[in-house]
Design an enzyme around this catalytic site. Structure first.
Site, PDB file in Angstrom:
ATOM      1  N   LYS A 252      -4.434   7.902  -0.112  1.00  0.00           N
ATOM      2  CA  LYS A 252      -3.099   7.933   0.204  1.00  0.00           C
ATOM      3  C   LYS A 252      -2.337   8.752  -0.749  1.00  0.00           C
ATOM      4  O   LYS A 252      -1.169   9.688  -0.429  1.00  0.00           O
ATOM      5  CB  LYS A 252      -2.663   6.504   0.355  1.00  0.00           C
ATOM      6  CG  LYS A 252      -1.084   6.104   0.522  1.00  0.00           C
ATOM      7  CD  LYS A 252      -0.572   5.968  -0.804  1.00  0.00           C
ATOM      8  CE  LYS A 252      -1.242   4.729  -1.377  1.00  0.00           C
ATOM      9  NZ  LYS A 252      -0.370   4.039  -2.796  1.00  0.00           N
TER      10      LYS A 252
ATOM     11  N   PRO B 223       0.905  -1.186   0.113  1.00  0.00           N
ATOM     12  CA  PRO B 223      -0.138   0.107   0.095  1.00  0.00           C
ATOM     13  C   PRO B 223       0.682   1.454   0.099  1.00  0.00           C
ATOM     14  O   PRO B 223       0.649   2.047  -0.870  1.00  0.00           O
ATOM     15  CB  PRO B 223      -0.817  -0.271   1.234  1.00  0.00           C
ATOM     16  CG  PRO B 223      -0.895  -1.563   1.485  1.00  0.00           C
ATOM     17  CD  PRO B 223       0.202  -2.176   1.192  1.00  0.00           C
TER      18      PRO B 223
ATOM     19  N   LYS C  68       3.858   9.814 -10.187  1.00  0.00           N
ATOM     20  CA  LYS C  68       2.809   9.059  -9.845  1.00  0.00           C
ATOM     21  C   LYS C  68       1.572   9.510  -8.802  1.00  0.00           C
ATOM     22  O   LYS C  68       0.526   9.720  -9.240  1.00  0.00           O
ATOM     23  CB  LYS C  68       3.048   7.662  -9.246  1.00  0.00           C
ATOM     24  CG  LYS C  68       1.906   6.683  -8.601  1.00  0.00           C
ATOM     25  CD  LYS C  68       0.996   6.180 -10.060  1.00  0.00           C
ATOM     26  CE  LYS C  68      -0.021   5.421  -9.227  1.00  0.00           C
ATOM     27  NZ  LYS C  68      -0.911   4.811 -10.514  1.00  0.00           N
TER      28      LYS C  68
HETATM   29  P1  NDP Z   1      -4.309  -4.136  -2.357  1.00  0.00           P
HETATM   30  O1  NDP Z   1      -4.936  -3.379  -0.964  1.00  0.00           O
HETATM   31  O2  NDP Z   1      -5.224  -5.006  -3.046  1.00  0.00           O
HETATM   32  O3  NDP Z   1      -3.218  -5.003  -1.742  1.00  0.00           O
HETATM   33  C1  NDP Z   1      -2.202  -4.613  -1.010  1.00  0.00           C
HETATM   34  C2  NDP Z   1      -1.106  -5.767  -0.831  1.00  0.00           C
HETATM   35  O4  NDP Z   1      -0.335  -5.290   0.183  1.00  0.00           O
HETATM   36  C3  NDP Z   1      -1.635  -6.975  -0.280  1.00  0.00           C
HETATM   37  O5  NDP Z   1      -0.817  -7.950  -0.703  1.00  0.00           O
HETATM   38  C4  NDP Z   1      -1.422  -6.970   0.987  1.00  0.00           C
HETATM   39  O6  NDP Z   1      -1.263  -8.171   1.780  1.00  0.00           O
HETATM   40  C5  NDP Z   1      -0.212  -6.112   1.426  1.00  0.00           C
HETATM   41  N1  NDP Z   1       0.002  -5.534   2.651  1.00  0.00           N
HETATM   42  C6  NDP Z   1      -0.919  -4.625   3.272  1.00  0.00           C
HETATM   43  N2  NDP Z   1      -0.586  -4.309   4.440  1.00  0.00           N
HETATM   44  C7  NDP Z   1       0.526  -4.990   4.528  1.00  0.00           C
HETATM   45  C8  NDP Z   1       1.608  -4.800   5.728  1.00  0.00           C
HETATM   46  N3  NDP Z   1       1.469  -3.887   6.781  1.00  0.00           N
HETATM   47  N4  NDP Z   1       2.884  -5.580   5.489  1.00  0.00           N
HETATM   48  C9  NDP Z   1       2.839  -6.327   4.312  1.00  0.00           C
HETATM   49  N5  NDP Z   1       2.066  -6.237   3.438  1.00  0.00           N
HETATM   50  C10 NDP Z   1       0.991  -5.526   3.636  1.00  0.00           C
HETATM   51  O7  NDP Z   1      -3.582  -2.976  -3.283  1.00  0.00           O
HETATM   52  P2  NDP Z   1      -3.294  -3.098  -4.574  1.00  0.00           P
HETATM   53  O8  NDP Z   1      -2.836  -4.213  -5.170  1.00  0.00           O
HETATM   54  O9  NDP Z   1      -4.421  -2.266  -5.347  1.00  0.00           O
HETATM   55  O10 NDP Z   1      -2.186  -1.900  -4.621  1.00  0.00           O
HETATM   56  C11 NDP Z   1      -0.922  -1.823  -4.343  1.00  0.00           C
HETATM   57  C12 NDP Z   1       0.227  -0.666  -4.747  1.00  0.00           C
HETATM   58  O11 NDP Z   1      -0.332  -0.568  -6.031  1.00  0.00           O
HETATM   59  C13 NDP Z   1      -0.659   0.517  -3.992  1.00  0.00           C
HETATM   60  O12 NDP Z   1       0.578   1.481  -3.617  1.00  0.00           O
HETATM   61  C14 NDP Z   1      -1.537   1.249  -4.848  1.00  0.00           C
HETATM   62  O13 NDP Z   1      -1.819   2.611  -4.833  1.00  0.00           O
HETATM   63  C15 NDP Z   1      -0.677   0.773  -6.270  1.00  0.00           C
HETATM   64  N6  NDP Z   1      -1.461   0.761  -7.446  1.00  0.00           N
HETATM   65  C16 NDP Z   1      -2.900   0.164  -7.581  1.00  0.00           C
HETATM   66  C17 NDP Z   1      -3.539   0.109  -8.663  1.00  0.00           C
HETATM   67  C18 NDP Z   1      -4.683  -0.635  -8.831  1.00  0.00           C
HETATM   68  O14 NDP Z   1      -5.583  -0.566  -9.856  1.00  0.00           O
HETATM   69  N7  NDP Z   1      -5.232  -1.588  -7.797  1.00  0.00           N
HETATM   70  C19 NDP Z   1      -3.131   0.812  -9.795  1.00  0.00           C
HETATM   71  C20 NDP Z   1      -1.720   1.647  -9.673  1.00  0.00           C
HETATM   72  C21 NDP Z   1      -1.051   1.635  -8.528  1.00  0.00           C
HETATM   73  P3  NDP Z   1      -2.843  -9.152   2.351  1.00  0.00           P
HETATM   74  O15 NDP Z   1      -3.106 -10.026   1.080  1.00  0.00           O
HETATM   75  O16 NDP Z   1      -2.233  -9.598   3.440  1.00  0.00           O
HETATM   76  O17 NDP Z   1      -3.525  -7.917   2.569  1.00  0.00           O
END
Ligand code: NDP
Length: 301
Positions: free
Chosen positions: A246, A72, A177
């Site tokens: 964020k 995140p 970004k």
């Molecule tokens: P999600 O919320 O779907 O996934 C977040 C990931 O981070 C999960 O694997 C989660 O694990 C993990 N996570 C959360 N908290 C922690 C922690 N404290 N320690 C370790 N791992 C953790 O987010 P997205 O995949 O959508 O986004 C990821 C990044 O990509 C973000 O920065 C977002 O802004 C960016 N992004 C997203 C887009 C989208 O369309 N979704 C597009 C472009 C950028 P768990 O499975 O255990 O929850």
């Protein structure tokens, strides 16, 4: 004959966008290990894609030339470095951390400095193009860091990226970004306000979008997000409101650091923070429109 050796990669963070990105790094092209905080997700991914499920970040990084994180925020990335299970316990000198998180430049500079002490490279490489772009391997990747490191990263980045741009030093990818996301937030909110007013005045939303999309106000928000999600009243949860909140905060902070008067983006940050507080952690980013509809006392229809 040149023998092309595909790098061995560790991917940490199999979320909405991380998982489809990691899917492009599976064998036979790559050797991949995956780690996810919720282990069941990594176990399912590993079983489905014939890759190694690592039990800890350190386990994932053992033997990896490239470690990719997609979490995140930059805080979670920095927190993965330390301790017996942390990345620094096993990442080898000469290896490379590519952070695809939409993170913040200042934290990434600190992370890069910590890694540099151990002879480990760092690139910030946030992406755009959404989940569908990740699935198609057509993301835009905006990279901050050393050009020679980017050269080494190319095979991995090209696996899920179509357009890979070197933006400048560490933090430059995150800065671009964040500004892109601030613009997305402004587009969503301003189009939501305009469309609600038109709808209350009796203009059909389809007609309004038809005109706007042939005119200078159009954006990805008007061309894709609103037709698919607002008009259809379907709000698939592909990109969390919590994450754009964020992102806009990072953009607003970046503008303050650069001493640029930025009333519009500061306001966008406030509006999205309030929408996030109202709609909760699970809402999708486009659902922010529901706050405009609630305060405006009608739906866009
Ligand atoms: P999600 O919320 O779907 O996934 C977040 C990931 O981070 C999960 O694997 C989660 O694990 C993990 N996570 C959360 N908290 C922690 C922690 N404290 N320690 C370790 N791992 C953790 O987010 P997205 O995949 O959508 O986004 C990821 C990044 O990509 C973000 O920065 C977002 O802004 C960016 N992004 C997203 C887009 C989208 O369309 N979704 C597009 C472009 C950028 P768990 O499975 O255990 O929850």
């Amino acid at each position: 004959m040149t023998l092309l050796v595909m790098p061995s990669i560790a991917f940490l963070g199999l979320g909405a966008i991380g998982a489809p990105m990691a899917k492009h790094l599976t064998p036979p092209g790559f050797t991949l290990s995956v780690w996810n905080r919720t282990a069941s997700k990594a176990a399912a991914f590993a079983a489905a894609n014939n890759v190694r499920h690592a039990k800890t970040p350190a386990d994932a990084a053992r033997g990896a030339e490239i470690v990719i994180t997609c979490l995140p925020t930059s805080r979670e990335v920095a927190a993965l470095l330390d301790g017996a299970d942390g990345l620094l316990a096993t990442m080898a000198k000469g290896s490379l951390l590519i952070d695809c998180t939409s993170g913040d430049p200042a934290t990434s500079r600190q992370t890069a400095a910590r890694l540099a002490e151990k002879g480990i490279g760092f690139l910030d490489a946030p992406v755009s193009g959404g989940v569908s772009g990740a699935e198609a391997g057509k993301l835009t990747v905006m990279v901050g860091g050393d050009a020679a490191l980017l050269e080494r990263a190319q095979p991995a980045l090209q696996a899920f990226g179509e357009k890979i741009v070197h933006c400048g030093p560490v933090g430059a990818g995150h800065a671009i970004k964040a500004i892109n996301q601030a613009m997305l937030a402004v587009h969503i909110w301003s189009l939501g306000e305009g469309m609600l007013a038109l709808s209350k005045a009796g203009v059909k939303p389809e007609v309004a979008l038809d005109v706007i999309n042939a005119s200078s106000g159009r954006s990805n928000t008007s061309m894709n997000l609103f037709p698919q999600r607002v008009i259809g009243r379907a709000f698939p949860r592909t990109f969390k409101l919590a994450l754009i909140d964020k992102d806009v905060r990072i953009g607003a902070q970046f503008l303050r650091e650069q001493n640029v008067p930025s009333p519009m983006i500061q306001l966008a940050a406030e509006l999205f923070a309030a929408a996030h507080a109202e709609l909760g952690d699970d809402a999708d980013h486009v659902e922010a429109v529901k706050v405009i509809e609630r305060t405006g006392g009608a739906e866009i229809r």
